[in-house]
Design an enzyme around this catalytic site. Structure first.
Site, PDB file in Angstrom:
ATOM      1  N   ASP A  72       0.996  -1.107   0.115  1.00 38.18           N
ATOM      2  CA  ASP A  72       0.119   0.033   0.089  1.00 38.18           C
ATOM      3  C   ASP A  72       0.985   1.333  -0.035  1.00 38.18           C
ATOM      4  OD1 ASP A  72      -3.330   0.311   0.909  1.00 38.18           O
ATOM      5  OD2 ASP A  72      -2.046   1.878   0.734  1.00 38.18           O
ATOM      6  N   CYS A 198     -15.730   3.406  -6.056  1.00 36.67           N
ATOM      7  CA  CYS A 198     -16.591   3.437  -4.661  1.00 36.67           C
ATOM      8  C   CYS A 198     -16.671   5.023  -4.342  1.00 36.67           C
ATOM      9  CB  CYS A 198     -15.728   2.700  -3.801  1.00 36.67           C
ATOM     10  SG  CYS A 198     -16.120   0.928  -3.847  1.00 36.67           S
ATOM     11  N   CYS A 348     -18.461  18.663 -10.414  1.00 38.83           N
ATOM     12  CA  CYS A 348     -19.288  17.471  -9.682  1.00 38.83           C
ATOM     13  C   CYS A 348     -18.419  17.513  -8.192  1.00 38.83           C
ATOM     14  CB  CYS A 348     -19.003  16.117 -10.449  1.00 38.83           C
ATOM     15  SG  CYS A 348     -17.352  15.751 -10.662  1.00 38.83           S
TER      16      CYS A 348
END
Length: 390
Positions: A72, A198, A348
């Site tokens: 990560d 997501c 947006c």
């Protein structure tokens, strides 16, 4: 039956503290002392320490996986805390690797944690995967899923797969010798932008826990050589209806990765394969942008501009800067509501969907149309810090 025991060295003993810790495993005939030693000998690599990686790492660590690797490169954000349960509020701003390692070591000091603070890429995946027995894919984007799959096929490592979106999840095991790989199921990636992330579409916070626990279970079954693993089966999860369905999968003999005559013999450029570059929107769209500070000045002086909000109504309810709400999906049917003579500034949440709206409007004949760089998140950061972020 898939098993990893043939290639793994087995530690000779568990100490007394380990025996007490794993006692509920040891009294199960399906695990016992021999099985727990297999778990201790095993090396599992988790790709990601996020939504899926959190329950994966926690349950694998608690089960006694001897070596747990985590890849990560991100830091903990407030928006992660609704689902990434390995992190807590004081961890915000910390590298996810450090946060995850602290929790895992506090939970089980007997496991060996290997941290890889890097983005998984075609340059490092093969060498990383060679060091582990099982690869658990907790990624959330198509280029990395195809990268993980191909690297697993090339190194002969099983790919314990999971994916999540809103209320739905999937789980399977790919890239075993006898089973299909991810490319057998999805030979080609979807067009860029067709499947929202997501961050754009949302996810029920509990869902990655459900899918991640399934992934952890499958990884442990592979190591133990027990039960019926999800090889050749795709588990479909509908959390809203709480229904589980299963699709049978077959190995594609013509698969370019795992077929009889594979054409993928080395890792490729997966962003190019998935048609993605940078912001995942065409370059010509991103070049004509307006910054939030400039929009604020123009609104304050009363310029005649049309602010177009292409988010969803439930997002508008969270926060807004005024303007006219026409969700991106409704724009083709409502384009007649716009005035072609007016200057339009679309926005947006982050600037991705509005860039697509700008591209569509230009193709529809609108000349004076711009994208708000960074979207409403940039507005909250640089214009109105009191505005909530999501």
């Amino acid at each position: 039956m898939a098993t990893l025991t043939e290639t793994q060295p087995t530690p000779l003993t568990l100490n007394n503290d380990e025996i007490l810790r794993y006692s509920r495993h040891l009294i199960m005939p399906e695990v016992g002392m021999a099985g727990q030693l297999k778990l201790k000998a095993a090396k599992v690599l988790c790709i990601g320490a996020g939504g899926l990686g959190s329950p994966l790492a926690l349950y694998l660590g608690a089960a006694g996986i001897g070596t747990l690797g985590i890849v990560d490169f991100d830091v903990v954000d407030y928006t992660n805390l609704q689902r990434q349960i390995i992190h807590s509020t004081p961890d915000v701003g910390r590298p996810k690797l450090d946060s995850a390692a602290d929790k895992l070591k506090a939970m089980n000091p007997f496991i060996n944690i290997r941290k890889f603070n890097t983005r998984l890429s075609s340059d490092n995946a093969i060498e990383l995967f060679k060091q582990f027995d099982v690869i658990a894919d907790g990624t959330d984007n198509f280029p990395t899923r195809y990268l993980v799959n191909d690297a697993c096929v090339l190194t002969g490592k099983p790919n314990v797969y999971g994916s999540i979106f809103r209320f739905e999840g999937q789980a399977s095991i790919f890239a075993t010798k006898e089973g299909p790989c991810y490319r057998c199921l999805y030979p080609e990636p979807p067009p860029p932008g067709l499947v929202p992330s997501c961050a754009e579409g949302g996810v029920l916070g509990i869902l990655p826990g459900l899918v991640g626990v399934i992934q952890a279970t499958e990884a442990i079954k592979l190591i133990l050589g027990a039960g019926d693993p999800l090889i050749g089966r795709l588990l479909l999860i509908d959390a809203l209806a709480m229904k589980f369905r299963e699709l049978k999968l077959r190995k594609n003999p013509d698969c370019p990765a795992c077929g009889k005559n594979p054409t993928i013999t080395k890792l490729i450029d997966y962003e190019e394969f998935c048609g993605i570059r940078g912001e995942e929107v065409p370059a010509e769209v991103t070049t004509d942008e307006i910054e939030v500070e400039e929009l604020k000045k123009r609104l304050d002086r009363g310029d005649d501009i049309y602010v177009l909000d292409v988010r969803e109504p439930h997002e508008y309810d969270i926060c807004n800067i005024g303007g006219h709400l026409i969700p991106l999906g409704e724009l083709p049917n409502r384009v007649n509501e716009l005035d072609t003579s007016k200057e339009i500034i679309a926005h947006c949440r982050s600037g991705v969907r509005s860039a697509k709206a700008v591209n569509f409007l230009r193709q529809a004949g609108f000349k004076k149309v711009h994208n708000l760089a960074g979207g409403i998140l940039a507005w909250a950061d640089r214009v109105d810090p009191s505005m909530p972020k999501y």
